[in-house]
Design a protein around this motif. Sequence first.
Motif, PDB file in Angstrom:
ATOM      1  N   ARG A  76       0.841  -1.194   0.000  1.00 12.49           N
ATOM      2  CA  ARG A  76       0.000   0.000   0.000  1.00 12.49           C
ATOM      3  C   ARG A  76       0.876   1.243   0.000  1.00 12.49           C
ATOM      4  N   ALA A  77       0.347   2.304  -0.565  1.00 14.20           N
ATOM      5  CA  ALA A  77       1.064   3.582  -0.601  1.00 14.20           C
ATOM      6  C   ALA A  77       0.173   4.652  -0.007  1.00 14.20           C
ATOM      7  N   VAL A  96      -3.567   0.090  -3.131  1.00 18.77           N
ATOM      8  CA  VAL A  96      -2.903  -1.074  -3.756  1.00 18.77           C
ATOM      9  C   VAL A  96      -1.838  -0.555  -4.718  1.00 18.77           C
ATOM     10  N   PHE A  97      -0.857   0.137  -4.162  1.00 16.89           N
ATOM     11  CA  PHE A  97       0.189   0.815  -4.944  1.00 16.89           C
ATOM     12  C   PHE A  97       0.922  -0.143  -5.875  1.00 16.89           C
ATOM     13  N   HIS A  98       1.318  -1.303  -5.392  1.00 19.06           N
ATOM     14  CA  HIS A  98       2.111  -2.236  -6.203  1.00 19.06           C
ATOM     15  C   HIS A  98       1.313  -2.830  -7.344  1.00 19.06           C
ATOM     16  N   LYS A  99       0.004  -2.808  -7.226  1.00 23.12           N
ATOM     17  CA  LYS A  99      -0.817  -3.344  -8.320  1.00 23.12           C
ATOM     18  C   LYS A  99      -1.149  -2.259  -9.334  1.00 23.12           C
ATOM     19  N   ILE A 100      -1.322  -1.049  -8.830  1.00 22.38           N
ATOM     20  CA  ILE A 100      -1.676   0.047  -9.740  1.00 22.38           C
ATOM     21  C   ILE A 100      -0.475   0.472 -10.584  1.00 22.38           C
ATOM     22  N   VAL A 101       0.686   0.599  -9.940  1.00 22.03           N
ATOM     23  CA  VAL A 101       1.904   1.034 -10.654  1.00 22.03           C
ATOM     24  C   VAL A 101       3.011  -0.004 -10.445  1.00 22.03           C
ATOM     25  N   PRO A 102       2.891  -1.179 -11.033  1.00 27.10           N
ATOM     26  CA  PRO A 102       3.931  -2.220 -10.839  1.00 27.10           C
ATOM     27  C   PRO A 102       5.284  -1.817 -11.417  1.00 27.10           C
ATOM     28  N   GLU A 103       5.279  -0.861 -12.361  1.00 24.86           N
ATOM     29  CA  GLU A 103       6.565  -0.449 -12.939  1.00 24.86           C
ATOM     30  C   GLU A 103       7.468   0.187 -11.887  1.00 24.86           C
ATOM     31  N   VAL A 151      11.744   4.824 -15.501  1.00 22.74           N
ATOM     32  CA  VAL A 151      10.537   4.034 -15.755  1.00 22.74           C
ATOM     33  C   VAL A 151       9.518   4.921 -16.464  1.00 22.74           C
ATOM     34  N   GLU A 152       8.533   4.263 -17.050  1.00 30.34           N
ATOM     35  CA  GLU A 152       7.454   4.977 -17.726  1.00 30.34           C
ATOM     36  C   GLU A 152       6.129   4.523 -17.136  1.00 30.34           C
ATOM     37  N   VAL A 153       5.308   5.470 -16.690  1.00 33.90           N
ATOM     38  CA  VAL A 153       4.009   5.187 -16.098  1.00 33.90           C
ATOM     39  C   VAL A 153       2.981   6.058 -16.790  1.00 33.90           C
ATOM     40  N   GLU A 154       2.009   5.381 -17.426  1.00 27.69           N
ATOM     41  CA  GLU A 154       0.917   6.069 -18.117  1.00 27.69           C
ATOM     42  C   GLU A 154       1.432   7.128 -19.089  1.00 27.69           C
ATOM     43  N   GLY A 155       2.497   6.755 -19.818  1.00 29.02           N
ATOM     44  CA  GLY A 155       3.035   7.645 -20.840  1.00 29.02           C
ATOM     45  C   GLY A 155       3.962   8.720 -20.329  1.00 29.02           C
ATOM     46  N   GLN A 156       4.218   8.745 -19.013  1.00 25.44           N
ATOM     47  CA  GLN A 156       5.114   9.742 -18.437  1.00 25.44           C
ATOM     48  C   GLN A 156       6.395   9.060 -17.973  1.00 25.44           C
ATOM     49  N   GLN A 157       7.513   9.781 -18.130  1.00 25.28           N
ATOM     50  CA  GLN A 157       8.808   9.230 -17.728  1.00 25.28           C
ATOM     51  C   GLN A 157       9.185   9.759 -16.347  1.00 25.28           C
ATOM     52  N   PHE A 158       9.677   8.828 -15.521  1.00 25.71           N
ATOM     53  CA  PHE A 158      10.104   9.170 -14.166  1.00 25.71           C
ATOM     54  C   PHE A 158      11.443   8.493 -13.897  1.00 25.71           C
TER      55      PHE A 158
END
Length: 580
Positions: A213-214, A226-233, A241-248
């Motif tokens: 959890r986050a 459910v942080f690890h399930k929503i953003v497993p990257e 990493v890339e999440v929903e088209g954004q680079q972090f």
Amino acid sequence: MRRFQDEVRSALLKYALTPGLLVAFICIFLAALYWERNVVTRTAEEARTAGEIFTELTHDYEARAAALAMNGTAPIHGTAQERRLYFERLYAELSLHGTLPRFYLMDAERQMLFQTHAGIPSYLESPPPHWGVLSRMDTAEGCVQEFVPRGEHEWDYVVGQAIHAPLPVGQVHGAVPAKTEGYAVFVMSVQELAKRLQTGEKIHVVLADRAGRAPFSTMTIFRDPVFHKIVPEVADAHGLVEVEGQQFYVVQEPVLDGHFTVYAILPVGSRIAQFATGAAILLAVLLLMVPLIFFRVRRETAEKTRAMDEIVAAFRTVRHGNLERELVIQTGNEFEEIAGEYNRMVQSLVRLMQENEERARVSVISELRQLESQFNPHFLFNTLENIKFMTKLDPDAAVRMITALSALLRYSIDNRVQRVPLAEDIRHLENYIEIQRQRFGARLNYSQEIAESAKACFVPKLLLQPVVENAIHYGANAEGEIHITTRIAAADGNLHIRIEDAGTGMEAETLKHLRWMMERGENSSIHTGIYNIHRRIQLLYGMEYGIEITRRAEGGTCVAMLLPMDDGEGGVCDAARAHR
């Protein structure tokens, strides 16, 4: 062999491309340095700092909770006096750092005994006995730290410890579960935690627990139960990493023995876009610059080396015997000056050749009879025949032969002097050798060793040439090669001259006859030149001087001449005085 034009082109390309490639390398290096310092290092520092703050805050709450629990001796159910003293101590402990934290003290039935703020969180209001954060405090040894939901989207960070009754005397710890008498609980909202974990500009912090959890995040996209399930990257990421088209760019830091993980997250989409734009511009500039450089270098090279090509072609024409080509170069630099000097040189050569040819022709016709008494007619015949053919085959060689013959003939017919410096006679001997080399080529090998002290002494004119001519004529070995060595030394006031060949040598009978002829002063052999030199030496200097002919042990003939060191005026030359 590389042409001059290719070398100039290579040099221009190297010096034109090197700065561009160097600028590209510097840009890439600076971009990498910027990424390392402002992205990698900065994000790692923020993750480490946030982890240290969170750990220090938690340990502070744990220490204060343990102190308030008094290791199981808190007088929650004691006398009124004991309880009054305990609450005074509790209030002093809570006020130690200035602002009162959110603290709750409950009894075993989870009834509120003391609180620092109005309102009680729902998860502390009479929860089921075996559920919730309080039930986990019952079974834990020491403090419990966890995030507890408060409402639908709100969370609190809870750090607390159960207050157990003291064990009876003689009872072993852990044999029987300790009785819980109450709970000391610290509560901090995520809003207050955010103030404590305030990070640098544009860097976000996420706190995740073991359950994935986050509950705490400074960025909405990463705030979810459910942080690890929503953003497993991001869960196990360390880097880009890339999440929903954004680079972090993500750096994670485990804290509190792995109970929580601090994520420092830096959005780098704009930076990557800037790098990509810069790289595209740099690549486009290079792609445009390279063909332009190649085109300009090729054009400049052709212009700058055209004059050099014309000069090289002119010299090649001269090498093949054509002296009629004239260079016309108007570049306004050194090449134009070289062309002018070339034209003057060719004109001078043509004029000199014409003059030498005319002088040699006049000398040969007008002085033929006089030359017959000095030279072997076969030598003159062979030389003229060679000149005739060399004029067609190698004009340069013919010019050299005519020049050498002219100088030798002028020297021989000059009746004004009988004696000349040895250096002058050697110089005219070299003219003769030059003529013979044109005839015999590599088969003739002539060398000389002349003492410097002997060159100023005077000797009879044409002293050496007849002996060398005789050695060339009779000194060939079995393979047809001719090796002649002339050695001249000055010692004891005399000149010692030795001319040796490496031929088959004179037969004993011929040598005996030649010696007898020179002793009697009569010439009845074909060796006229050697006899004439022997007689001239004796007539000029006396009977103790002259020529001695011997057979060499290793093969060939040695002609040794002995002369005084004459200064040309009847005295002894300076070199002889120095030797004395």
